[in-house]
Scaffold this motif. Structure first.
Motif, PDB file in Angstrom:
ATOM      1  N   GLN A 140      19.754  14.138 -25.889  1.00 51.04           N
ATOM      2  CA  GLN A 140      18.871  15.616 -25.895  1.00 51.04           C
ATOM      3  C   GLN A 140      19.165  16.374 -24.480  1.00 51.04           C
ATOM      4  O   GLN A 140      18.750  16.057 -23.512  1.00 51.04           O
ATOM      5  CB  GLN A 140      17.354  14.909 -25.918  1.00 51.04           C
ATOM      6  N   GLU A 141      19.524  17.551 -25.031  1.00 52.95           N
ATOM      7  CA  GLU A 141      19.608  18.668 -23.790  1.00 52.95           C
ATOM      8  C   GLU A 141      18.326  19.522 -23.858  1.00 52.95           C
ATOM      9  O   GLU A 141      17.518  19.358 -24.889  1.00 52.95           O
ATOM     10  CB  GLU A 141      20.651  19.603 -24.432  1.00 52.95           C
ATOM     11  N   SER A 142      17.976  20.145 -22.913  1.00 49.99           N
ATOM     12  CA  SER A 142      16.812  20.744 -22.745  1.00 49.99           C
ATOM     13  C   SER A 142      16.359  21.757 -23.597  1.00 49.99           C
ATOM     14  O   SER A 142      17.352  22.622 -24.099  1.00 49.99           O
ATOM     15  CB  SER A 142      16.770  21.684 -21.319  1.00 49.99           C
ATOM     16  N   GLY A 143      15.279  21.492 -24.185  1.00 48.82           N
ATOM     17  CA  GLY A 143      15.054  22.462 -25.515  1.00 48.82           C
ATOM     18  C   GLY A 143      15.560  22.333 -26.951  1.00 48.82           C
ATOM     19  O   GLY A 143      15.309  22.940 -27.696  1.00 48.82           O
ATOM     20  N   LYS A 144      16.099  21.087 -27.159  1.00 45.28           N
ATOM     21  CA  LYS A 144      16.903  20.892 -28.232  1.00 45.28           C
ATOM     22  C   LYS A 144      16.372  19.521 -28.907  1.00 45.28           C
ATOM     23  O   LYS A 144      15.943  18.724 -28.089  1.00 45.28           O
ATOM     24  CB  LYS A 144      18.382  20.738 -28.004  1.00 45.28           C
ATOM     25  N   GLY A 145      16.815  19.333 -30.069  1.00 37.80           N
ATOM     26  CA  GLY A 145      16.368  18.068 -30.621  1.00 37.80           C
ATOM     27  C   GLY A 145      17.531  16.890 -30.254  1.00 37.80           C
ATOM     28  O   GLY A 145      18.550  17.277 -29.888  1.00 37.80           O
ATOM     29  N   PRO A 146      17.025  15.662 -30.241  1.00 42.05           N
ATOM     30  CA  PRO A 146      18.009  14.821 -29.995  1.00 42.05           C
ATOM     31  C   PRO A 146      19.216  14.600 -31.121  1.00 42.05           C
ATOM     32  O   PRO A 146      19.202  14.951 -32.057  1.00 42.05           O
ATOM     33  CB  PRO A 146      17.139  13.351 -30.404  1.00 42.05           C
ATOM     34  N   GLN A 147      20.231  14.565 -30.198  1.00 40.40           N
ATOM     35  CA  GLN A 147      21.727  14.653 -31.075  1.00 40.40           C
ATOM     36  C   GLN A 147      22.365  13.521 -31.192  1.00 40.40           C
ATOM     37  O   GLN A 147      22.284  12.525 -30.071  1.00 40.40           O
ATOM     38  CB  GLN A 147      22.547  15.540 -30.280  1.00 40.40           C
ATOM     39  N   PHE A 148      22.466  12.696 -32.433  1.00 40.18           N
ATOM     40  CA  PHE A 148      23.145  11.747 -32.623  1.00 40.18           C
ATOM     41  C   PHE A 148      24.462  11.361 -31.733  1.00 40.18           C
ATOM     42  O   PHE A 148      25.424  12.531 -31.863  1.00 40.18           O
ATOM     43  CB  PHE A 148      23.458  11.429 -34.060  1.00 40.18           C
ATOM     44  N   ILE A 149      24.611  10.564 -31.157  1.00 38.59           N
ATOM     45  CA  ILE A 149      25.962  10.087 -30.325  1.00 38.59           C
ATOM     46  C   ILE A 149      26.851   8.971 -31.098  1.00 38.59           C
ATOM     47  O   ILE A 149      27.929   9.582 -31.463  1.00 38.59           O
ATOM     48  CB  ILE A 149      25.767   9.621 -28.831  1.00 38.59           C
ATOM     49  N   ILE A 150      26.242   7.920 -31.179  1.00 36.06           N
ATOM     50  CA  ILE A 150      26.838   6.833 -31.662  1.00 36.06           C
ATOM     51  C   ILE A 150      25.865   5.755 -31.942  1.00 36.06           C
ATOM     52  O   ILE A 150      24.760   5.637 -31.546  1.00 36.06           O
ATOM     53  CB  ILE A 150      27.844   6.160 -30.524  1.00 36.06           C
ATOM     54  N   ASP A 151      26.195   4.800 -32.953  1.00 35.10           N
ATOM     55  CA  ASP A 151      25.188   3.919 -33.334  1.00 35.10           C
ATOM     56  C   ASP A 151      26.023   2.514 -33.396  1.00 35.10           C
ATOM     57  O   ASP A 151      27.328   2.473 -33.550  1.00 35.10           O
ATOM     58  CB  ASP A 151      24.603   3.824 -34.844  1.00 35.10           C
ATOM     59  N   ILE A 152      25.360   1.269 -33.593  1.00 37.66           N
ATOM     60  CA  ILE A 152      26.038   0.006 -33.672  1.00 37.66           C
ATOM     61  C   ILE A 152      25.068  -1.011 -34.128  1.00 37.66           C
ATOM     62  O   ILE A 152      23.736  -0.900 -34.318  1.00 37.66           O
ATOM     63  CB  ILE A 152      26.063  -0.455 -32.234  1.00 37.66           C
ATOM     64  N   ARG A 153      25.705  -1.923 -34.930  1.00 34.99           N
ATOM     65  CA  ARG A 153      24.835  -2.708 -35.767  1.00 34.99           C
ATOM     66  C   ARG A 153      24.795  -4.166 -34.955  1.00 34.99           C
ATOM     67  O   ARG A 153      25.735  -4.356 -34.337  1.00 34.99           O
ATOM     68  CB  ARG A 153      25.474  -3.064 -37.090  1.00 34.99           C
ATOM     69  N   GLN A 190      19.763   8.604 -38.056  1.00 33.79           N
ATOM     70  CA  GLN A 190      18.786   9.762 -38.442  1.00 33.79           C
ATOM     71  C   GLN A 190      19.312  10.982 -37.737  1.00 33.79           C
ATOM     72  O   GLN A 190      19.750  10.841 -36.590  1.00 33.79           O
ATOM     73  CB  GLN A 190      17.428   9.377 -37.880  1.00 33.79           C
ATOM     74  N   TYR A 191      19.322  12.231 -38.141  1.00 36.56           N
ATOM     75  CA  TYR A 191      19.721  13.398 -37.643  1.00 36.56           C
ATOM     76  C   TYR A 191      18.657  14.157 -37.658  1.00 36.56           C
ATOM     77  O   TYR A 191      17.655  14.314 -38.263  1.00 36.56           O
ATOM     78  CB  TYR A 191      20.608  14.151 -38.421  1.00 36.56           C
ATOM     79  N   PHE A 192      18.410  14.789 -36.316  1.00 38.89           N
ATOM     80  CA  PHE A 192      17.147  15.435 -35.934  1.00 38.89           C
ATOM     81  C   PHE A 192      17.380  16.898 -35.991  1.00 38.89           C
ATOM     82  O   PHE A 192      18.269  17.536 -35.657  1.00 38.89           O
ATOM     83  CB  PHE A 192      16.811  14.966 -34.341  1.00 38.89           C
ATOM     84  N   GLY A 193      16.146  17.688 -36.229  1.00 33.79           N
ATOM     85  CA  GLY A 193      16.060  19.045 -36.079  1.00 33.79           C
ATOM     86  C   GLY A 193      15.579  19.378 -34.766  1.00 33.79           C
ATOM     87  O   GLY A 193      15.671  18.946 -33.935  1.00 33.79           O
ATOM     88  N   PRO A 194      15.624  20.929 -34.785  1.00 34.01           N
ATOM     89  CA  PRO A 194      15.529  21.338 -33.221  1.00 34.01           C
ATOM     90  C   PRO A 194      14.146  21.394 -32.741  1.00 34.01           C
ATOM     91  O   PRO A 194      13.776  21.492 -31.605  1.00 34.01           O
ATOM     92  CB  PRO A 194      16.103  22.999 -33.462  1.00 34.01           C
ATOM     93  N   SER A 239      22.754  20.069 -36.619  1.00 33.81           N
ATOM     94  CA  SER A 239      22.348  18.773 -37.411  1.00 33.81           C
ATOM     95  C   SER A 239      22.248  18.989 -38.741  1.00 33.81           C
ATOM     96  O   SER A 239      22.418  18.169 -39.447  1.00 33.81           O
ATOM     97  CB  SER A 239      21.255  17.974 -36.760  1.00 33.81           C
ATOM     98  N   GLY A 240      22.073  20.186 -39.266  1.00 29.69           N
ATOM     99  CA  GLY A 240      21.755  20.500 -40.735  1.00 29.69           C
ATOM    100  C   GLY A 240      20.305  20.386 -40.982  1.00 29.69           C
ATOM    101  O   GLY A 240      19.860  20.768 -42.084  1.00 29.69           O
ATOM    102  N   VAL A 241      19.462  19.789 -40.314  1.00 27.33           N
ATOM    103  CA  VAL A 241      17.939  19.836 -40.426  1.00 27.33           C
ATOM    104  C   VAL A 241      17.461  20.831 -39.752  1.00 27.33           C
ATOM    105  O   VAL A 241      17.590  21.452 -38.611  1.00 27.33           O
ATOM    106  CB  VAL A 241      17.362  18.576 -39.544  1.00 27.33           C
ATOM    107  N   THR A 242      16.362  21.848 -40.459  1.00 29.67           N
ATOM    108  CA  THR A 242      15.863  22.809 -39.926  1.00 29.67           C
ATOM    109  C   THR A 242      14.483  22.596 -39.833  1.00 29.67           C
ATOM    110  O   THR A 242      13.735  21.945 -40.676  1.00 29.67           O
ATOM    111  CB  THR A 242      16.188  24.006 -40.886  1.00 29.67           C
ATOM    112  N   GLN A 243      13.857  23.357 -38.909  1.00 26.05           N
ATOM    113  CA  GLN A 243      12.285  23.361 -38.691  1.00 26.05           C
ATOM    114  C   GLN A 243      11.677  24.696 -38.349  1.00 26.05           C
ATOM    115  O   GLN A 243      12.570  25.367 -37.720  1.00 26.05           O
ATOM    116  CB  GLN A 243      11.955  22.358 -37.448  1.00 26.05           C
TER     117      GLN A 243
END
Lengths: 112, 113
Positions: free
Chosen positions: A38-51, B102-106, B2-6
């Motif tokens: 998560q960069e400042s002012g932005k939403g969390p960005q998916f990086i990688i997952d693992i089961r 899950q993909y998050f919006g802004p 992400s393709g999610v809009t808010q």
């Protein structure tokens, strides 16, 4: 309930070095984990997952390691760049659950 | 992206008021999740909808409610707002019912004054 926690609030690394961000979880039934940036002012960005049936997964410059014995996972970033500066969250999901439980986050600072 | 809009991106309102936050999921995603992010609580799951139906509830206050419409967009309604409701509100989406990938919006930054 499940809790997901991080060892360090801030990690400072030199540009070009490898970064390792750690995360511990409490619920041994957790079967899925995700790392977000998560960069400042932005939403969390998916990086990688693992089961939970895996102990390692690699992406582009990132590797996630899962140690179910000690309930620990880590995110390794190779050749860290200034653009990697952000807060990194691990999140986990228990079996049958619908929601992710997030850790408190680690701030990665990349020094030029 | 992400393709999610808010919408909206920012919202400033007074205590006691009611606001509605809107989210459009990624194309093809049927699940929508709402999260609250505040400085002292981190990212907290509020509620999940899947294909129009509520499927999971987290730490959502009774003053808050949500719904998902036939076109799969979702709205989070916050009423009787208090100062402590000031936070970032994120929407996330995923393809299926489980909370995988899950993909998050802004986000929407809500400030209650």
């Amino acid at each position: 309930g499940e809790s997901v926690g991080l060892h360090l609030p801030t990690l400072s690394v030199q540009e070009g070095d490898n970064s390792i961000i750690n995360c511990a979880y409490s619920n041994s039934a957790s079967d899925y984990f995700i790392w977000y940036k998560q960069e400042s002012g932005k939403g969390p960005q998916f990086i990688i997952d693992i089961r939970s049936n895996m102990d390692k997964r690699q992406g582009q410059r990132v590797t996630v390691l899962l140690n179910k014995t000690v309930k620990h996972l880590s995110l390794q970033i190779a050749a860290t760049q200034p653009g990697d500066s952000a807060v990194y969250f691990c999140a986990g999901q228990g079996t049958g659950r619908r929601a992710l439980t997030f850790g408190s986050g680690t701030r990665l600072q990349v020094q030029p | 992206d992400s393709g999610v809009t808010q919408t909206p991106k920012h919202l400033i309102t007074a205590t006691g008021q009611r606001v509605t936050l809107r989210c459009s999921p990624r194309s093809g995603d049927l699940s929508v999740y709402w999260y609250q992010q505040s400085l002292d609580q981190g990212l907290q799951f509020l509620i999940q909808y899947y294909n129009g139906e509520e499927r999971a509830k987290g730490n959502i206050l009774e003053r808050f409610s949500a719904q998902q419409f036939p076109d799969l967009h979702s709205e989070l309604n916050l009423s009787s707002l208090e100062l402590g409701d000031s936070a970032l509100y994120f929407c996330a989406s995923s393809v299926g019912l489980g909370a995988y990938e899950q993909y998050f919006g802004p986000g929407t930054r809500l400030t209650v004054t």
